[in-house]
Design a protein around this motif. Structure first.
Motif, PDB file in Angstrom:
ATOM      1  N   TRP A  25       0.811  -1.140  -0.117  1.00 19.31           N
ATOM      2  CA  TRP A  25       0.124   0.030  -0.086  1.00 19.31           C
ATOM      3  C   TRP A  25       1.048   1.219  -0.049  1.00 19.31           C
ATOM      4  O   TRP A  25       1.877   1.277   0.570  1.00 19.31           O
ATOM      5  CB  TRP A  25      -0.817   0.204   1.196  1.00 19.31           C
ATOM      6  N   LYS A  26       0.382   2.149  -0.596  1.00 21.01           N
ATOM      7  CA  LYS A  26       1.146   3.526  -0.689  1.00 21.01           C
ATOM      8  C   LYS A  26       1.196   3.884   0.557  1.00 21.01           C
ATOM      9  O   LYS A  26       0.350   4.304   1.581  1.00 21.01           O
ATOM     10  CB  LYS A  26       0.231   4.537  -1.508  1.00 21.01           C
ATOM     11  N   GLY A  27       2.599   4.453   1.046  1.00 22.88           N
ATOM     12  CA  GLY A  27       2.695   5.190   2.405  1.00 22.88           C
ATOM     13  C   GLY A  27       2.784   4.048   3.355  1.00 22.88           C
ATOM     14  O   GLY A  27       3.379   4.428   4.643  1.00 22.88           O
ATOM     15  N   VAL A  28       2.999   2.862   3.017  1.00 24.89           N
ATOM     16  CA  VAL A  28       3.428   1.659   4.141  1.00 24.89           C
ATOM     17  C   VAL A  28       4.633   1.369   3.848  1.00 24.89           C
ATOM     18  O   VAL A  28       5.081   0.710   2.674  1.00 24.89           O
ATOM     19  CB  VAL A  28       2.175   0.687   4.149  1.00 24.89           C
ATOM     20  N   THR A  38       6.618  -1.152   9.771  1.00 29.14           N
ATOM     21  CA  THR A  38       7.573  -0.193  10.508  1.00 29.14           C
ATOM     22  C   THR A  38       7.191   1.295  10.379  1.00 29.14           C
ATOM     23  O   THR A  38       7.315   1.990  11.066  1.00 29.14           O
ATOM     24  CB  THR A  38       9.032  -0.611  10.169  1.00 29.14           C
ATOM     25  N   GLU A  39       6.558   1.411   9.174  1.00 31.37           N
ATOM     26  CA  GLU A  39       6.178   3.118   8.822  1.00 31.37           C
ATOM     27  C   GLU A  39       5.012   3.149   8.094  1.00 31.37           C
ATOM     28  O   GLU A  39       4.671   2.253   7.195  1.00 31.37           O
ATOM     29  CB  GLU A  39       7.518   3.543   7.952  1.00 31.37           C
ATOM     30  N   ILE A  40       4.457   4.275   8.575  1.00 27.30           N
ATOM     31  CA  ILE A  40       3.241   4.615   8.062  1.00 27.30           C
ATOM     32  C   ILE A  40       3.195   5.971   7.602  1.00 27.30           C
ATOM     33  O   ILE A  40       3.354   6.865   8.439  1.00 27.30           O
ATOM     34  CB  ILE A  40       1.796   4.344   8.734  1.00 27.30           C
ATOM     35  N   SER A  41       2.927   6.419   6.402  1.00 30.98           N
ATOM     36  CA  SER A  41       3.094   7.985   6.166  1.00 30.98           C
ATOM     37  C   SER A  41       1.604   8.393   5.390  1.00 30.98           C
ATOM     38  O   SER A  41       1.364   7.659   4.405  1.00 30.98           O
ATOM     39  CB  SER A  41       4.199   8.333   4.991  1.00 30.98           C
ATOM     40  N   SER A  61       4.375  -2.883  15.932  1.00 33.35           N
ATOM     41  CA  SER A  61       5.651  -2.915  15.228  1.00 33.35           C
ATOM     42  C   SER A  61       6.133  -1.490  14.767  1.00 33.35           C
ATOM     43  O   SER A  61       7.325  -1.240  14.065  1.00 33.35           O
ATOM     44  CB  SER A  61       6.002  -3.979  14.177  1.00 33.35           C
ATOM     45  N   LEU A  62       5.269  -0.658  14.918  1.00 26.17           N
ATOM     46  CA  LEU A  62       5.650   0.648  14.086  1.00 26.17           C
ATOM     47  C   LEU A  62       6.703   1.628  14.932  1.00 26.17           C
ATOM     48  O   LEU A  62       7.064   1.472  15.872  1.00 26.17           O
ATOM     49  CB  LEU A  62       4.442   1.592  14.461  1.00 26.17           C
ATOM     50  N   VAL A  63       7.524   1.963  13.804  1.00 22.31           N
ATOM     51  CA  VAL A  63       8.659   2.747  14.181  1.00 22.31           C
ATOM     52  C   VAL A  63       8.668   4.197  13.721  1.00 22.31           C
ATOM     53  O   VAL A  63       8.903   5.035  14.646  1.00 22.31           O
ATOM     54  CB  VAL A  63       9.873   2.175  13.443  1.00 22.31           C
ATOM     55  N   SER A  64       7.774   4.696  12.813  1.00 19.79           N
ATOM     56  CA  SER A  64       7.614   5.819  12.156  1.00 19.79           C
ATOM     57  C   SER A  64       6.239   6.239  11.802  1.00 19.79           C
ATOM     58  O   SER A  64       5.713   5.266  11.005  1.00 19.79           O
ATOM     59  CB  SER A  64       8.588   5.974  10.857  1.00 19.79           C
ATOM     60  N   LEU A  65       5.560   7.236  12.134  1.00 21.61           N
ATOM     61  CA  LEU A  65       4.234   7.703  11.835  1.00 21.61           C
ATOM     62  C   LEU A  65       4.221   9.033  11.546  1.00 21.61           C
ATOM     63  O   LEU A  65       4.492   9.853  12.207  1.00 21.61           O
ATOM     64  CB  LEU A  65       3.364   7.229  13.077  1.00 21.61           C
ATOM     65  N   ASP A  66       4.014   9.228  10.364  1.00 25.28           N
ATOM     66  CA  ASP A  66       3.831  10.683   9.576  1.00 25.28           C
ATOM     67  C   ASP A  66       2.286  11.118   9.404  1.00 25.28           C
ATOM     68  O   ASP A  66       1.937  10.464   8.207  1.00 25.28           O
ATOM     69  CB  ASP A  66       4.789  10.686   8.606  1.00 25.28           C
ATOM     70  N   LEU A  67       1.726  11.811  10.173  1.00 26.51           N
ATOM     71  CA  LEU A  67       0.473  12.411   9.874  1.00 26.51           C
ATOM     72  C   LEU A  67       0.354  13.841   9.338  1.00 26.51           C
ATOM     73  O   LEU A  67      -0.559  14.863   9.539  1.00 26.51           O
ATOM     74  CB  LEU A  67      -0.489  12.326  11.079  1.00 26.51           C
TER      75      LEU A  67
END
Length: 614
Positions: A25-28, A38-41, A61-67
């Motif tokens: 998926w885009k942003g994952v 690990t990352e969701i944008s 398991s999330l390391v980076s979250l960009d909202l």
């Protein structure tokens, strides 16, 4: 992730295909092998609902979250509680939203034991900061810039004192720079600019041995520049412009610094002799201070921008130095008291894009070597004492867009080769002793927006002008003659037209009333005549000093009308005399008619009726 996808489908521009692996998926972003996310944008996908936020925190398991760059207005407590329990979360970016809008408070970040990077910039948070970040034991970077925070600079920014970057610019913090900030020994970047800070900079600032960037600009800080800054080997950028710093510049300040900006302060004394010479020094801005003395002769070969304008510097421009400055792009020495001639060696600065020597006491002729500045875009030499003719070489600068040599004592004619400056947008030669006619080639300068030629001794007629002129056409106070040409009608975007104080004749053309962009039309002190057209009342119009001009509400005093007036006066006198004679004759004949009518009545003689009209 599928529940998250359902929650997002109605309030975002993002579409996730639930039939595919979420790692596609885009942003994952996922770990190698797609075993965990690990990352969701979700940056810039028009998020406005808060319902989905707690669902994100189920991904342990999330390391980076960009909202960032959305329309979020608050951070729910459940988000703080759930995401605060993700020990591996290192980056949280909720910048460029509408957090705090409507008065929602900055939340206290409980948990988040692994969080290293927190960005809440460009939101609408307000109020004081106390202990909201104290529990972030791993925090290395905190960005709270461009909010509405007030009160004192926060100092409880993680119990482990691990902070490396602190960005608090564009808020309303007040008070002084706290000593407690110096207790964070790993700081590499501190940006406190555009606040309401006051008082001196703590001398202990020099204890931050790892500090690389210190930005204190646009506050009300005062006192002297700390000498301890001179010993900070890691400091590469120091910006403190627009404050109230005073006193001399510490010696050795630029020993390790690459970029220095102390402009718009109250610094006094001379520029230290070693200040501009360190080999790594790239930009220096000391403009708008109270500095005196001469410009140091040793300048770093790495110098890219040197701004020393608006001080009280004197002496000459060090000439031999500039021949070696191949990296110099911007040289600004304006509004000082520099004397002597413009150094020919400046022509060796092959990459120079801006040269500003305006507002000094420079004299002599301009060196033709300036024609070697093939990258030059701005040349400002106005308000000096320069003499001689405009060098042909200057008219051959291929990238020049602004040329200002006004208010000097330049003489000779305007070179016809001026039209070679095809990229020129602003040409200002007013206030000199230029003579001869305006070159007809000037019409070929297709990029020109402003032309200032007033206050010279130019003669002849007004030639055709560049059709894109917009800002101003100033030909005032010259010796121009002839009519106002019809070709000016093409300047449909022109805002200011000044033809005052010349010898122009003829009538004011009606087409000037149709130039709707005009805000000022100055035609005073010429030899114009005839009826003044009716202009828009919003136009600033001045035609005083043209004694043969008249409008509909004033008498016509033109030479033609004066002669006509004399004829009318003579005719009136003659007419009056004739009227008197005719009146007498009519009165006499009327008497005769009455006499014969009386005879007719008495004697009945009809023939007498003819006799009275003989």
């Amino acid at each position: 992730m599928f529940n998250l996808s359902k929650a997002l489908v109605n309030n975002t521009a993002l579409i996730w295909d639930v039939t595919k692996d979420p790692c596609s998926w885009k942003g994952v972003e996922c770990t190698p092998g797609n075993s965990s996310i690990t990352e969701i944008s979700l940056s810039g996908v028009y998020l406005y609902s808060l319902d989905f936020l707690p669902l994100l925190c189920q991904i342990d398991s999330l390391v980076s979250l960009d909202l960032s760059n959305n329309h979020l207005t608050s951070i729910p407590d459940k988000f703080i509680i759930d995401c605060g329990g993700i020990g591996g979360l290192q980056l949280l970016n909720i910048s460029r939203n509408m957090l705090g809008l409507g008065g929602t408070d900055l939340p206290t970040f409980h948990g988040f034991v692994g969080l290293k990077f927190l960005d809440l910039s460009f939101n609408s948070f307000s109020g004081n900061i106390s202990l909201q970040f104290e529990g972030l034991v791993a925090l290395k970077s905190l960005n709270l810039s461009s909010n509405n925070f007030s009160g004192l600079i926060p100092t409880n920014l993680g119990k482990a004192m691990a902070l490396e970057e602190l960005q608090l610019s564009k808020n309303s913090f007040e008070g002084g720079i706290p000593d407690q900030m110096i207790d964070y020994p790993n700081l590499t970047l501190v940006d406190l600019s555009v606040n309401r800070l006051s008082g001196p900079v703590p001398a202990r600032i020099g204890d931050l041995s790892k500090l690389e960037v210190l930005i204190l600009s646009t506050n009300s800080l005062s006192g002297k520049i700390p000498e301890t800054l001179s010993s900070m080997k890691s400091l590469s950028r120091f910006a403190a412009h627009q404050n109230n710093f005073e006193g001399p510049i510490p010696s050795g300040l630029t020993r390790f610094i690459k970029n220095l900006d102390l402009s718009y302060n109250k610094l006094t004394g001379s520029i230290p002799s070693d200040m501009l010479s360190p080999p790594n020094l790239q930009t220096v801005d000391l403009s708008y201070n109270l500095l005196t003395g001469q410009i140091p002769s040793n300048i770093s070969p790495s110098m890219v921008r040197l701004r020393l304008g608006s001080n009280s510097l004197n002496g000459t421009i060090p000439s031999a130095t500039f021949g070696t400055l191949e990296n110099l792009l911007f040289l600004e020495l304006e509004n000082n008291s520099l004397i002597g001639s413009v150094p020919p060696d400046l022509g060796s600065c092959r990459n120079l894009m801006l040269l500003n020597l305006a507002g000094n006491k420079l004299n002599g002729a301009l060196p033709g070597q300036l024609g070697g500045l093939s990258q030059l875009q701005v040349l400002e030499l106005q308000s000096n004492k320069l003499v001689g003719e405009i060098p042909f070489e200057i008219t051959q600068l291929p990238k020049l867009s602004i040329l200002n040599m006004s208010w000097n004592s330049l003489n000779g004619s305007i070179p016809s080769t001026i039209s070679s400056l095809q990229g020129l947008t602003n040409l200002d030669l007013q206030g000199n002793n230029l003579s001869g006619s305006i070159p007809r080639t000037i019409a070929n300068m297709d990029s020109l927006l402003e032309l200032q030629l007033g206050g010279n001794q130019l003669s002849g007629v007004i030639p055709r002008m560049p059709v894109k002129l917009q800002i101003a056409l100033n030909l005032s106070t010259n010796l121009l003659e002839g009519p106002i040409p019809k070709s000016l009608a093409q300047l449909i975007g022109l805002e200011v037209l000044d033809l005052s104080n010349n010898k122009l004749s003829g009538e004011i053309p009606n087409y000037l009333t149709q130039m709707t962009a005009l805000t000022q039309l100055l035609l005073s002190n010429n030899q114009l005549s005839g009826l003044i057209p009716e202009f828009n009342p919003r136009l600033t119009f001045d035609a005083k000093g043209n004694k043969y001009l008249f409008n509909a509400s004033t008498p016509n005093t033109s030479p033609r009308s004066a002669k006509k007036g004399k004829s009318v006066t003579a005719a009136s006198v003659i007419g009056f005399a004739v009227g008197v004679v005719i009146g007498i004759a009519i009165s006499y004949n009327f008497y005769k008619i009455n006499f014969y009518v009386a005879v007719v009545k008495h004697y009945g003689i009809t023939a007498a009726i003819r006799t009275c009209f003989w």
